[in-house]
Design an enzyme around this catalytic site. Structure first.
Site, PDB file in Angstrom:
ATOM      1  N   CYS A 171     -18.779 -25.883  23.582  1.00  0.00           N
ATOM      2  CA  CYS A 171     -17.345 -25.783  23.787  1.00  0.00           C
ATOM      3  C   CYS A 171     -17.111 -24.792  24.921  1.00  0.00           C
ATOM      4  O   CYS A 171     -18.008 -24.028  25.261  1.00  0.00           O
ATOM      5  CB  CYS A 171     -16.655 -25.292  22.525  1.00  0.00           C
ATOM      6  SG  CYS A 171     -17.292 -23.702  21.981  1.00  0.00           S
TER       7      CYS A 171
ATOM      8  N   CYS B 129     -17.630 -21.482  29.546  1.00  0.00           N
ATOM      9  CA  CYS B 129     -18.949 -21.378  28.920  1.00  0.00           C
ATOM     10  C   CYS B 129     -19.850 -22.565  29.225  1.00  0.00           C
ATOM     11  O   CYS B 129     -20.995 -22.579  28.809  1.00  0.00           O
ATOM     12  CB  CYS B 129     -18.797 -21.218  27.415  1.00  0.00           C
ATOM     13  SG  CYS B 129     -17.775 -19.808  27.025  1.00  0.00           S
TER      14      CYS B 129
END
Lengths: 739, 471
Positions: free
Chosen positions: B455, B135
């Site tokens: 994250c 991500c």
């Protein structure tokens, strides 16, 4: 009144040390917290009964959660001391009945009880849990459910034999109760042993262990509320398979068929030497065929009977012994072994590497040839990969374990090793060469351990510049399966070296005995005379299959002929010759020349495909090697009919083993009888139902054993002369190796 | 998951009264912030080149399986790149290099950066490479660009990311693949027939990709649920946060604040110019959803998780000199950044907690200096867990080797134009959205420093400090 109330509450809290509870809204949360380990002790049971009565009497409470405050265990089982303190079967039966009564009340509780399980839920703990209306378990690696009673020669005596068949169906229940296997949470959920699983939590605002228990409690409290409000049904809709199974099981003849099959299987596996599994079948049968009253009565009575059997006492003795041998009686070593080097990537070396890398020890595996190294590394890989197939580790864990392994052909990195274990060929001159080479490259603190099954350590250490750092570590093959490690110290081995070797062994998951130095140490020394006798028996014309059935019939898990094949005929010949030289005619019996002829023909046992038997890859069935029988023909002996009955042969084999074990204790090779029993059972497969050679002498009677040996001595001479310590015990029946 | 969200939330638009109440309760006070005059020091460092964000754009983020369904990943990436060219008026040959992120790779366009750049009409003389870091892939693309410029190798770099979840590679089983590959090599008919004969029904079962960790085999939603439980984040807190995200996003969308979104004419479909995942619901509606991963007692649901999204983003990064020389008015400075990583099992989504203090220390800033926070919202539970971790002395001492807690960002400065939960989360496109949003919010609200944190799968994390370009 108010003051009195407070005081009574306080005193109430103070008087209980094992069980307390808190009321959260309409749910009573009962927490078990034995100062040591949660067991169903007298104290725990008394306090639990008190608490349960209070909870049942409290109209504000609608449901109950039962949980342990201990991170690693729910309830580890019944208190063994409580059972061992009983002197009669009736007393034990009474204990069982009290447990049954308590759990019956739990089962019939008008307020639903949720067992919230984290950690071991074994034996009586499991029986408690299955009496509750609902079970939630954490997925922790420490969470296991099972009925290990059978492994102690007992049965689940608090309703386990009655509730499990109804809950799981007959096949699963039998499997669980008869094998005693531990069931992991995911399996438990699948088989219907628990209703719901809770994940373990990682770091948060508290330690992971603490928060996981708290989370389990939160989920359990919610479930308890749901149960009380009937939002969660108590009985789960059964699956189609379950319905079919139940239907099939409803026919008495089907059940009868299962009882027979299970009975046959048990008889085949135990040779009828273990009474517990048979009694378990009896109890299950009584409950299902004659109703609960008969079932529970059978359970409590059989529990009492079993507790008094020598088999149970032997198995409980082994359990205690195993616990003792999982401790380091030499204290904490000065330096922890973090970097290990193993010399020789053969079966043993690779095995040692395997059980080290998966414990996080950085391990160098060194061999002299690329082929040897490649084979060894493949063995380690396969050992770990097989575990991924069984799902006991993940492929990722396998890879990360393997990253601890360095395979190499040189001594690179040995300068950082904390311990070197050599597992090279059993030849004194090679061992000397290796020792000198290694000592030239290792740091001063590094320990040199030698894996040998018979060469005296002091002979190997003779060329060492630092004999206080030399020690023997005798592993058993296959290293990843055999639990025992025999550690051998010489007069010069320092205490810290011993402590360090034991610490490494414990880390590798071993059960450890520490013995004195001498030819064959303890285990090999006991095995050699028995194998010598086995060879003589073969020479007397007993077929290998017959010999195997005689030994397994006595309780050995592996027959003597098969054992020789497993150990290797060449190794057996080698050891017999060495020990023969050291101990003289006492170690005679079978003709060593027979073994040598076998080796000459290439019949080295399983590893060469032929020994007493013929081994074919992929084939389980083994045929007797007729060529071996032909060799035997030329070494044929005429049996003496007076001492050649089946039973005589069994005692000829066993008495030589036992006598040598007792002699080891007499000579101080063994530190105590406990280690002697553990070594014999876990390393050599001495019948567990007899509890080891020393417990066998205690229960069989030293006098009776001596009497038998004298009879054999008349024919075979000093090979059967009882040692002094055994004679002492025979003379004075009050003398026992175990109290 | 996306369809679950669709069916459960479609029928329940937030009433205006509720929206107003909610906004009053938990919305940022951007009005106040605007009024504040900023006179903080600049973060320029001697000997380090000033690198600027000239501009950033993104395609509308759409729930996967909707309007973009028939495209390919590079089509979306192309749209973002073309949008960037249009927005900046950049001459195509002025770009020295293109770095693009993607997570789930379309095997036909494994270097999607190059395919998209060619298709978007960039000079075929401009090299392009693709990066992947779950991500934070486009964060990695941007910091790669920063590195290229800082090292003096490039002056103008386009960075971005694309994710296309409407189509993912579904493979044959390993056994089937092996047979098919052997078939290629088989020489005789007999050999081919015997290979074909070895195919069993089970070999035909396809292999589906999962949003799961390779090392632990745990899906991210499951890990998020455990993380929320570890920090004692309740279902209510998560639903409230998700509702906040949707409400703020809706408000931002309605007031035209999401100016990074470009219109995109989807071939065969209409022009798309708005994100379609923003759906403010009600607490009651959200409370009805069943947990999506841990059943029956989990707290992470479709409504408080980010949904599967298609989308692409792109930014233009330049050295300050070059930007000024080309006549641009940059939007922000890209300052210090860090990457962190930790246990992929139990701390999978705690990247922001670890990255935030590290990047602040690097810049010599404290949490109080930051005017604008943009954190990637993977799950409401993950954000709440991070906020709690940052507020915990115990966590800081036990796991971060710090003496005291990091401190949590004040909510009025936090994701005040919505976040991944509401705007959508095309994995590799989110990073650029965060950075562009910080730049836009700094301009709009008059702040000086912004912080991006995210994250990523693998237990990794990222944070970057962004400084407003003097107005």
């Amino acid at each position: 009144i108010f003051v009195f109330f407070i005081i009574s509450v306080i005193s109430c809290i103070h008087s209980r040390t094992h069980v307390n509870y808190e009321i959260k809204g309409d749910v009573a949360v009962i927490r078990m917290n034995d100062p040591s380990v949660n067991t169903l002790s007298v104290q725990m049971q008394r306090e639990m009964t008190e608490v349960m009565d209070e909870v049942w009497g409290n109209s504000a409470v609608q449901s109950v959660v039962l949980i342990s405050s201990k991170p690693g265990s729910f309830i580890a089982g019944a208190d063994l001391n409580m059972i061992q303190a009983c002197t009669t079967a009736e007393e034990v039966t009474l204990l069982s009945q009290e447990g049954q009564k308590m759990f019956e009340k739990i089962e019939k509780s008008p307020k639903p009880i949720v067992a919230a399980i984290n950690g071991s839920c074994l034996g009586g703990g499991l029986e408690f849990a299955i009496a509750c209306q609902y079970r939630i378990a954490t997925k922790s690696k420490k969470t296991v459910l099972g009925c290990p009673e059978v492994m102690l020669g007992l049965l689940p005596g608090a309703g386990g034999t009655q509730r499990l068949p109804k809950m799981l169906g007959l096949p699963s229940a039998f499997d669980m109760v008869l094998t005693g296997r531990s069931i992991r949470p995911d399996k438990a959920k699948k088989m219907g042993l628990v209703h719901q699983l809770v994940d373990t939590l990682g770091p948060g605002l508290k330690s992971p262990e603490e928060r996981t228990i708290e989370y389990l409690e939160e989920v359990a409290v919610e479930a308890a509320r749901g149960l009380a409000k009937k939002q969660i049904p108590l009985t789960k809709e059964k699956g189609l398979m379950q319905k079919i199974q139940d239907h099939v099981m409803s026919y008495p003849f089907v059940r009868q068929q299962i009882y027979n099959t299970v009975q046959k299987k048990v008889m085949k596996q135990t040779k009828g030497l273990y009474p517990a599994p048979l009694k378990i079948i009896e109890c299950v049968k009584a409950g299902l065929e004659q109703g609960p009253t008969a079932g529970y009565l059978a359970e409590s009575q059989n529990f009492g009977k079993l507790a008094m059997t020598p088999e149970s006492k032997a198995l409980i003795g082994l359990y205690h012994g195993q616990v003792t041998c999982k401790k380091n009686r030499f204290g904490t070593p000065e330096k922890e072994v973090k970097a290990l080097a193993v010399l020789g990537a053969g079966l043993m070396g690779a095995g040692i590497a395997q059980v080290s890398v998966d414990k996080g020890i950085h391990t160098i595996l060194k061999d002299t040839t690329l082929e040897g190294l490649s084979r060894g590394e493949q063995q380690v890989y396969k050992g770990l990969n097989d575990k991924t197939k069984k799902k006991s580790i993940t492929t990722f864990e396998r890879d990360s374990f393997l990253s601890n392994l360095t395979g190499q052909l040189d001594y690179n990195g040995f300068n950082k090793a904390d311990m070197v274990i050599e597992a090279v060929f059993e030849d004194l001159s090679i061992k000397h060469k290796v020792l000198k080479e290694v000592e030239a490259v290792i740091p001063p603190h590094c320990i040199f351990a030698t894996n040998t099954s018979a060469l005296p350590i002091k002979d190997i250490a003779a060329v060492s510049k630092r004999p206080e750092k030399v020690i023997g570590m005798h592993y058993f093959s296959p290293v990843d399966k055999m639990q025992l490690l025999e550690i051998i110290t010489t007069d010069k081995t320092s205490k810290d070296t011993t402590a360090s070797a034991v610490a490494v062994g414990l880390k590798q998951g071993k059960v450890i005995i520490v013995v004195g130095d001498g030819p064959g140490f303890y285990t090999t020394r006991c095995l050699a005379p028995m194998l010598a006798e086995a060879v003589r028996v073969l020479q007397e014309g007993v077929d290998p299959k017959k010999l195997d059935s005689l030994t397994t019939g006595f309780g050995f898990p592996v027959g003597a002929a098969t054992l020789a094949d497993e150990v290797g005929i060449d190794v057996a010949a080698h050891v017999a010759e060495d020990l023969g030289k050291a101990f003289g005619s006492r170690f005679g019996g079978g003709n060593i020349e027979f073994l040598k002829s076998m080796v000459d023909k290439g019949f080295k046992g399983r590893k060469s495909g032929k020994g007493c038997y013929i081994y074919q890859p992929g084939l389980k069935r083994r045929d007797v090697n007729t060529e071996a029988l032909e060799i035997l023909e030329s070494y044929k002996l005429t049996p003496n009919a007076a001492i050649s009955s089946d039973s005589d042969i069994q005692y000829r084999l066993v008495s030589r083993f036992v006598n040598e074990a007792v002699l080891c204790l007499q000579e101080g090779i063994l530190a105590n009888p406990v280690e002697g029993d553990i070594g014999a059972v876990f390393g050599l497969g001495f019948p567990p139902c007899l509890g080891g050679p020393f417990r066998f002498v205690d229960s069989f009677g030293a006098d009776k054993l001596v009497e038998k040996m004298r009879k054999f001595e008349e024919v075979f001479g000093n090979q059967f002369t009882p040692c002094q310590l055994l004679l002492d015990h025979a003379k004075d029946p009050s003398k026992k190796f175990h109290k | 998951m996306a369809s679950m969200l669709l069916t459960s939330l479609r029928s329940s638009p937030l009433t205006s009264v509720q929206a107003a109440q909610f906004a009053a309760r938990s919305l940022g006070t951007s009005v106040h912030l605007q009024a504040q005059a900023k006179s903080k020091k600049t973060l320029a460092k001697p000997g380090v080149k000033n690198i600027v964000l000239v501009d950033g754009v993104r395609t509308p983020f759409l729930q996967s399986g909707t309007i973009y369904a028939d495209l390919m990943p590079h089509d979306l990436a192309r749209a973002a790149l073309q949008g960037l060219l249009n927005r900046t008026g950049l001459p195509k040959d002025a770009v020295d290099y293109i770095v693009y992120g993607t997570v789930i790779q379309e095997v036909k366009t494994s270097n999607v950066a190059r395919e998209a750049a060619l298709g978007a009409g960039f000079s075929d003389k401009t090299p392009a490479h693709t990066v992947t870091m779950a991500c934070i892939s486009s964060n990695q693309a941007m910091t790669t660009a920063v590195g290229l410029i800082a090292a003096g190798q490039c002056d103008a770099v386009v960075a971005g990311g694309v994710e296309f979840m409407s189509d993912v590679p579904i493979r044959h089983s390993r056994r089937m693949r092996k047979t098919m590959l052997s078939l290629n090599k088989a020489k005789t008919l007999g050999a081919r027939l015997s290979l074909l004969g070895s195919i069993r029904l089970a070999h035909l079962a396809p292999e589906l990709p999962a949003v799961a960790e390779f090392s632990t085999a745990e899906t991210m939603g499951h890990s998020a649920d455990r993380l929320a439980a570890a920090f004692g984040v309740s279902r209510l807190e998560q639903d409230e946060f998700a509702l906040r995200s949707h409400t703020l996003a809706k408000k931002a969308q309605d007031s035209g604040l999401l100016s990074d979104v470009i219109s995109f004419k989807v071939p065969g479909k209409d022009i798309v110019s708005k994100d379609n995942g923003i759906r403010p619901s009600t607490m009651e509606q959200m409370a009805k959803l069943k947990p999506a991963f841990i059943k029956p007692h989990g707290t992470v649901t479709a409504a408080n998780s980010s949904f599967l999204t298609d989308g692409a983003s792109a930014v233009l990064i330049m050295s300050e000199e070059k930007a000024l020389a080309m006549g641009y008015k940059p939007k922000a400075y890209l300052r210090d950044f860090v990457y962190v990583s930790q246990d992929p099992k139990d701390q999978l989504l705690l990247g922001p907690t670890y990255a935030t203090p590290k990047v602040l220390e690097k810049s010599g800033l404290t949490l109080n200096d930051i005017d604008v926070f943009e954190f990637h919202e993977a799950f409401a539970g993950q954000i709440m867990a991070n906020l709690k971790a940052m507020e915990s002395d115990w966590f800081a001492q036990t796991y971060m080797g710090r003496k005291t807690k990091v401190g949590a960002p004040p909510m009025e400065k936090f994701n005040s134009w919505g976040g991944s939960l509401s705007l959508g989360h095309p994995f590799a496109a989110t990073g650029c959205r965060l950075v562009t949003t910080v730049a836009h919010r700094l301009q709009k609200e008059g702040g000086q420093y912004g912080l991006v944190a995210a994250c990523a799968a693998g237990g990794q994390g990222h944070a970057m400090v962004i400084e407003a370009y003097p107005q």
